[in-house]
Design a protein around this motif. Structure first.
Motif, mmCIF file in Angstrom:
data_model
loop_
_atom_site.group_PDB
_atom_site.id
_atom_site.type_symbol
_atom_site.label_atom_id
_atom_site.label_comp_id
_atom_site.label_asym_id
_atom_site.label_seq_id
_atom_site.Cartn_x
_atom_site.Cartn_y
_atom_site.Cartn_z
ATOM 1 N N LEU A 30 -124.403 27.060 47.319
ATOM 2 C CA LEU A 30 -123.558 27.871 48.190
ATOM 3 C C LEU A 30 -122.221 28.172 47.519
ATOM 4 O O LEU A 30 -121.634 29.241 47.726
ATOM 5 N N GLY A 31 -121.738 27.246 46.690
ATOM 6 C CA GLY A 31 -120.491 27.457 45.960
ATOM 7 C C GLY A 31 -120.598 28.556 44.920
ATOM 8 O O GLY A 31 -119.582 29.128 44.500
ATOM 9 N N GLY A 46 -119.964 19.241 45.715
ATOM 10 C CA GLY A 46 -120.806 20.180 44.978
ATOM 11 C C GLY A 46 -120.272 21.594 45.044
ATOM 12 O O GLY A 46 -120.229 22.310 44.029
ATOM 13 N N PHE A 47 -119.852 22.025 46.233
ATOM 14 C CA PHE A 47 -119.268 23.357 46.400
ATOM 15 C C PHE A 47 -118.017 23.497 45.539
ATOM 16 O O PHE A 47 -117.813 24.516 44.864
ATOM 17 N N LEU A 48 -117.168 22.473 45.554
ATOM 18 C CA LEU A 48 -115.916 22.501 44.796
ATOM 19 C C LEU A 48 -116.168 22.692 43.308
ATOM 20 O O LEU A 48 -115.542 23.545 42.656
ATOM 21 N N LEU A 103 -129.831 30.498 39.868
ATOM 22 C CA LEU A 103 -131.202 30.000 40.015
ATOM 23 C C LEU A 103 -131.349 28.517 39.657
ATOM 24 O O LEU A 103 -132.038 27.772 40.373
ATOM 25 N N PRO A 104 -130.731 28.018 38.572
ATOM 26 C CA PRO A 104 -130.874 26.591 38.267
ATOM 27 C C PRO A 104 -130.347 25.679 39.378
ATOM 28 O O PRO A 104 -130.882 24.582 39.581
ATOM 29 N N LEU A 105 -129.328 26.118 40.098
ATOM 30 C CA LEU A 105 -128.803 25.306 41.204
ATOM 31 C C LEU A 105 -129.820 25.207 42.334
ATOM 32 O O LEU A 105 -129.980 24.144 42.953
ATOM 33 N N LEU A 106 -130.514 26.316 42.611
ATOM 34 C CA LEU A 106 -131.539 26.288 43.650
ATOM 35 C C LEU A 106 -132.765 25.498 43.196
ATOM 36 O O LEU A 106 -133.455 24.881 44.022
ATOM 37 N N ILE A 129 -109.218 32.806 39.969
ATOM 38 C CA ILE A 129 -109.823 32.943 41.292
ATOM 39 C C ILE A 129 -110.689 31.722 41.606
ATOM 40 O O ILE A 129 -110.661 31.189 42.725
ATOM 41 N N GLY A 130 -111.454 31.265 40.620
ATOM 42 C CA GLY A 130 -112.265 30.066 40.825
ATOM 43 C C GLY A 130 -111.415 28.854 41.139
ATOM 44 O O GLY A 130 -111.767 28.027 41.989
ATOM 45 N N ALA A 131 -110.271 28.745 40.450
ATOM 46 C CA ALA A 131 -109.371 27.621 40.703
ATOM 47 C C ALA A 131 -108.811 27.676 42.126
ATOM 48 O O ALA A 131 -108.648 26.633 42.781
ATOM 49 N N LEU A 132 -108.531 28.885 42.620
ATOM 50 C CA LEU A 132 -108.025 29.027 43.987
ATOM 51 C C LEU A 132 -109.099 28.647 45.015
ATOM 52 O O LEU A 132 -108.801 27.984 46.016
ATOM 53 N N TRP A 133 -110.341 29.054 44.780
ATOM 54 C CA TRP A 133 -111.433 28.611 45.651
ATOM 55 C C TRP A 133 -111.524 27.086 45.644
ATOM 56 O O TRP A 133 -111.642 26.444 46.689
#
Length: 383
Positions: A19-20, A138-140, A163-166, A235-239
Motif C-alpha cells: 500500500l505504501g 512497512g508503509f513507512l 509486484l515483488p511487494l505483492l 516527496i517520499g521523505a515527506l510521506w
C-alpha cells in the motif's frame, strides 16, 4: 512476540508495504502515461468504491466455506494476478478495469485478516497495536523510498517494482491457509439497524467529511508537490515523515484521550486539519511548511482515528461493535473516499492542486462545524 503472532505481524508488514507503493505513487504513474486529473481521480475513486463492495461479498463467501484460510490465500494470489495487469495496460478504460479487479481482492482480504488476528489474540486483544504497528512500519519504509527509486528508474517502472511487494504479501499469507475467522463476520447489512441510533448519523457524517477532505492528499499530493519543484526523494521523505509521526502518536493516544477526552480532541484534530490542507494548498513551494504540515498528520489521522474508535465504543457497545465497525468502514472510508477522489479530480482539472486542497479544507471545515454543533444532553426537568 511469540512465533504464532509473529506471522500476523509479517503479513501486516507486507500488506501495508504494498500500500505504501500504491497510494503515494499510482497517481504519478498514471499521469506519466499521459492521463489527466479525471483519470487519476477515477482510479482512486474505484479503489475506495471497492471498499464498499468487497468486504461484505467476501465475508459471505468465507462464511460459506469449510476452508476460509484457503480463501484468504486465494484472495492474496488474485490480488497479485490482477495487479500484474497494470504491466499490460495503458488506455484509461483498461486501467479502470484492472483497478476494479485489483481493488476488489486487495480490499477484501484485510477485513478477513483482521478477524483472524483478533481470534488468534483472544483475551490478549490489548496486544493488537503491537502487531498492527508493523503495517505502518512497512508503509513507512516503502513510501519514503519509492519516490527516490522512481526518480532513478523512471515512472514506467512503478508496476514492476510494486509486484515483488505483492508477491511477498502472498508468501506471508501462505502460513495462514489453515486459520479460521470468527464464526460470524459482520457486514454493512448487519449494521443497518444501527443507523438511527442517537448521534450515529452526525458522527458518521463528520467521519465521512474528514475522509472526503483527505481526497486531494491521497490522489494528488505527490503530483502537487512535484509541480512545485520537489523531487521524488523529497516527496517520499515527506510521506515517510507523516507516517513516522503517526506511529509515534498512536502510542500516546491513550494518555491524550484520558486527559482531554475524545470530543475535545476531535475538535482540535479537525481544526488542525483545516489548517493543514490550507497550508498545503497555498505554501507548497516551501519544504519547511510542507514538513510542518506533514507533522500534523499525527492529529489529522492517528489521534482522530483513536477518537473515532473511542466514540465507536460509546455508540456501538458490546456485541454491536463489529457491526458498527462495518458501518464506519463502508460509510466513511468507502463513500467518503469515493466522493473525496471525485471532488479532488474536479478541482485539479479546474485550478490544479491549490483548488483541490482548498476544497478539502472546506469539507473539513464543515466537519468541524457539524462536530461543534453536536447534540447536547437535555437539561433535567425542574419543578
Amino acid at each position: 512476540m511469540d512465533a504464532d503472532l509473529r506471522r500476523f505481524a509479517i503479513f501486516y508488514f507486507c500488506y501495508y508495504a504494498a500500500l505504501g507503493a500504491y497510494t503515494p505513487y499510482v497517481g504519478r504513474w498514471v499521469a506519466s502515461l499521459g492521463h489527466g486529473g479525471y483519470v487519476v481521480g477515477t482510479m482512486l475513486g474505484l479503489w475506495y468504491a471497492t471498499r464498499i463492495l468487497a468486504p461484505p461479498v467476501w465475508a459471505r463467501r468465507v462464511e460459506a466455506s469449510a476452508r476460509p484460510g484457503h480463501w484468504f490465500v486465494a484472495g492474496s494470489a488474485l490480488t497479485l494476478l490482477c495487479f500484474a495487469g497494470f504491466t499490460l495496460t495503458r488506455s484509461a478504460w483498461a486501467l479502470f478495469a484492472v483497478m476494479a479487479a485489483f481493488g476488489l481482492f486487495y480490499n477484501a482480504v484485510m477485513p478477513q485478516f483482521e478477524a483472524m488476528t483478533l481470534k488468534a489474540l483472544g483475551t490478549r486483544s490489548g496486544d493488537y497495536g503491537r502487531i498492527r504497528v508493523w503495517g505502518s512500519i512497512g508503509f513507512l519504509i516503502v513510501a519514503s523510498t519509492y519516490g527516490w527509486l522512481l526518480d532513478r528508474l523512471g515512472d514506467g517502472a512503478f508496476p514492476w517494482i510494486t509486484l515483488p511487494l505483492l508477491l511477498l504479501m502472498l508468501a506471508a499469507a501462505w502460513p495462514h491457509r489453515h486459520d479460521t475467522p470468527p464464526d460470524h463476520l459482520d457486514t454493512l447489512e448487519d449494521a443497518g439497524h444501527l443507523w438511527k441510533r442517537p448521534g450515529v448519523r452526525r458522527f458518521l457524517l463528520v467521519a465521512l467529511l474528514m475522509q472526503l477532505g483527505f481526497g486531494a492528499f491521497y490522489v494528488f499530493y505527490t503530483l502537487h508537490l512535484a509541480r512545485h519543484g520537489h523531487d521524488g526523494a523529497t516527496i517520499g521523505a515527506l510521506w515517510g515523515l507523516g507516517v513516522l509521526i503517526e506511529i509515534a502518536m498512536f502510542w500516546q493516544s491513550p494518555k491524550l484521550l484520558a486527559r482531554f477526552g475524545a470530543p475535545a480532541l476531535m475538535s482540535f484534530c479537525i481544526a488542525l486539519t483545516v489548517v493543514r490542507w490550507t497550508a498545503t494548498a497555498l505554501l507548497a513551494d516551501s519544504l519547511a511548511w510542507m514538513a510542518l504540515a506533514q507533522l500534523t498528520h499525527c492529529f489529522s489521522f492517528a489521534i482522530f482515528h483513536a477518537c473515532c474508535m473511542r466514540r465507536m465504543s460509546d455508540l456501538f457497545p458490546g456485541k454491536r461493535a463489529a457491526a458498527g465497525q462495518s458501518l464506519l468502514y463502508g460509510f466513511s472510508s468507502g463513500v467518503g473516499g469515493v466522493l473525496g477522489a471525485a471532488l479532488a479530480a474536479g478541482m485539479w482539472e479546474w485550478r490544479g492542486g491549490t483548488a483541490a486542497f482548498l476544497a478539502g479544507a472546506a469539507a473539513t471545515l464543515i466537519a468541524f462545524i457539524l462536530h461543534a454543533l453536536r447534540a447536547k444532553p437535555l437539561p433535567a426537568p425542574t419543578g
